[in-house]
Design a protein around this motif. Sequence first.
Motif, PDB file in Angstrom:
ATOM      1  N   GLU A  40       0.765  -1.253   0.353  1.00  0.00           N
ATOM      2  CA  GLU A  40       0.299  -0.171   0.183  1.00  0.00           C
ATOM      3  C   GLU A  40       0.913   1.398  -0.145  1.00  0.00           C
ATOM      4  OE1 GLU A  40      -2.683  -0.071   3.087  1.00  0.00           O
ATOM      5  OE2 GLU A  40      -3.680  -1.574   2.713  1.00  0.00           O
ATOM      6  N   GLY A  47      -1.819   9.339  -3.222  1.00  0.00           N
ATOM      7  CA  GLY A  47      -2.688   9.397  -3.133  1.00  0.00           C
ATOM      8  C   GLY A  47      -2.384  11.048  -1.648  1.00  0.00           C
ATOM      9  N   GLY A  97     -10.721  -0.726 -11.434  1.00  0.00           N
ATOM     10  CA  GLY A  97     -12.455  -0.101 -10.299  1.00  0.00           C
ATOM     11  C   GLY A  97     -12.446  -1.249  -9.141  1.00  0.00           C
ATOM     12  N   GLY A 101      -8.152   0.317  -3.139  1.00  0.00           N
ATOM     13  CA  GLY A 101      -7.896   1.073  -3.532  1.00  0.00           C
ATOM     14  C   GLY A 101      -7.067   2.145  -5.061  1.00  0.00           C
ATOM     15  N   THR A 103      -8.753   3.633  -7.535  1.00  0.00           N
ATOM     16  CA  THR A 103      -9.217   4.480  -7.576  1.00  0.00           C
ATOM     17  C   THR A 103      -9.023   5.385  -6.850  1.00  0.00           C
ATOM     18  OG1 THR A 103     -11.323   3.609  -8.600  1.00  0.00           O
ATOM     19  CG2 THR A 103     -11.633   5.479  -8.102  1.00  0.00           C
ATOM     20  N   GLU A 104      -9.271   4.995  -5.387  1.00  0.00           N
ATOM     21  CA  GLU A 104      -8.903   6.141  -4.037  1.00  0.00           C
ATOM     22  C   GLU A 104      -7.682   7.405  -4.263  1.00  0.00           C
ATOM     23  OE1 GLU A 104     -10.444   3.221  -4.455  1.00  0.00           O
ATOM     24  OE2 GLU A 104     -11.995   2.992  -3.414  1.00  0.00           O
ATOM     25  N   HIS A 105      -6.816   6.004  -4.930  1.00  0.00           N
ATOM     26  CA  HIS A 105      -5.225   6.895  -4.677  1.00  0.00           C
ATOM     27  C   HIS A 105      -5.105   7.488  -6.392  1.00  0.00           C
ATOM     28  CE1 HIS A 105      -5.267   4.091  -1.151  1.00  0.00           C
ATOM     29  NE2 HIS A 105      -5.003   5.138  -0.357  1.00  0.00           N
ATOM     30  N   PRO A 108      -8.850   9.752  -7.181  1.00  0.00           N
ATOM     31  CA  PRO A 108      -9.754  10.867  -6.160  1.00  0.00           C
ATOM     32  C   PRO A 108     -10.940  11.863  -7.114  1.00  0.00           C
ATOM     33  CG  PRO A 108      -7.545  11.175  -5.988  1.00  0.00           C
ATOM     34  CD  PRO A 108      -7.304  10.444  -6.998  1.00  0.00           C
ATOM     35  N   PRO A 109     -11.525  11.385  -6.288  1.00  0.00           N
ATOM     36  CA  PRO A 109     -12.775  12.383  -6.683  1.00  0.00           C
ATOM     37  C   PRO A 109     -11.983  13.885  -6.361  1.00  0.00           C
ATOM     38  CG  PRO A 109     -13.746  11.340  -5.390  1.00  0.00           C
ATOM     39  CD  PRO A 109     -12.221  11.044  -4.880  1.00  0.00           C
ATOM     40  N   GLU A 110     -10.846  14.039  -6.208  1.00  0.00           N
ATOM     41  CA  GLU A 110     -11.125  15.681  -5.411  1.00  0.00           C
ATOM     42  C   GLU A 110      -9.961  15.402  -6.942  1.00  0.00           C
ATOM     43  OE1 GLU A 110      -8.673  13.434  -2.864  1.00  0.00           O
ATOM     44  OE2 GLU A 110     -11.028  14.041  -2.876  1.00  0.00           O
TER      45      GLU A 110
END
Length: 229
Positions: A40, A47, A97, A101, A103-105, A108-110
């Motif tokens: 990770e 991220g 996806g 981890g 998509t999140e990293h 990420p949405p931001e």
Amino acid sequence: MQELTLNCVYANQARLELSNVGQPFCHDNAFADGAVPMDEKFLFYIGTMNPLHLWIIQFSIIIGTATLLSFVLREIRQPKVIAEVLSGIVLGPTICGRIPGFTEHLFPPESRPYLALTADIGLRLFFFLFGLQIEPSVVKKNLRVSGIIALAGMIIPFVTGAGLSVLLYEQFMNENIRLTYFMFFSGVAFSVTAFPVMCRILTEFKLLNTTVGAAVISAGLSNDLVGSF
């Protein structure tokens, strides 16, 4: 993930000119002593990095994936734009996806507003270059054919979409939405064309200033203009 009460510090405002205020920035030694699992570490580092660096990584992944797919699809004579659409499916929730981890990293949405802005700029530049290559005389000569194609391309899909909406209304729509509204929306959705995709295909196969290309461009543009109103 374990609580990362590591030696992370909140960077000052000058360091975060391109990022959100208050976003944690971790030093390289933040992963020491096995505080973060080995598999990770890379995703966690991405991220928490500078948004500009993250954008460069995202851009490289997107271009690389689309290029690899275009090499494969070229063997079956498919345009590059199809590879670009498929790359979005591959990197989206459907395939990559599902990796924990990913998509999140990596996406990420931001960070997506930066990608959307890049896509908008690229699309507008492409349409500008596309317009420079169009010969008005070729379009004018094929106006009658384009009009017939445009009408057929609107009426037939509109009727088809409106008819299918009657079957789908009870299963997917709320009772607060009128059937007539749903029928109209479905008909318009079926009628409009994917104009950017069509332009890319015509440009790649050098059909822009041919009779077929002029008719398709005029008909597609007419359909989209009517659909937008």
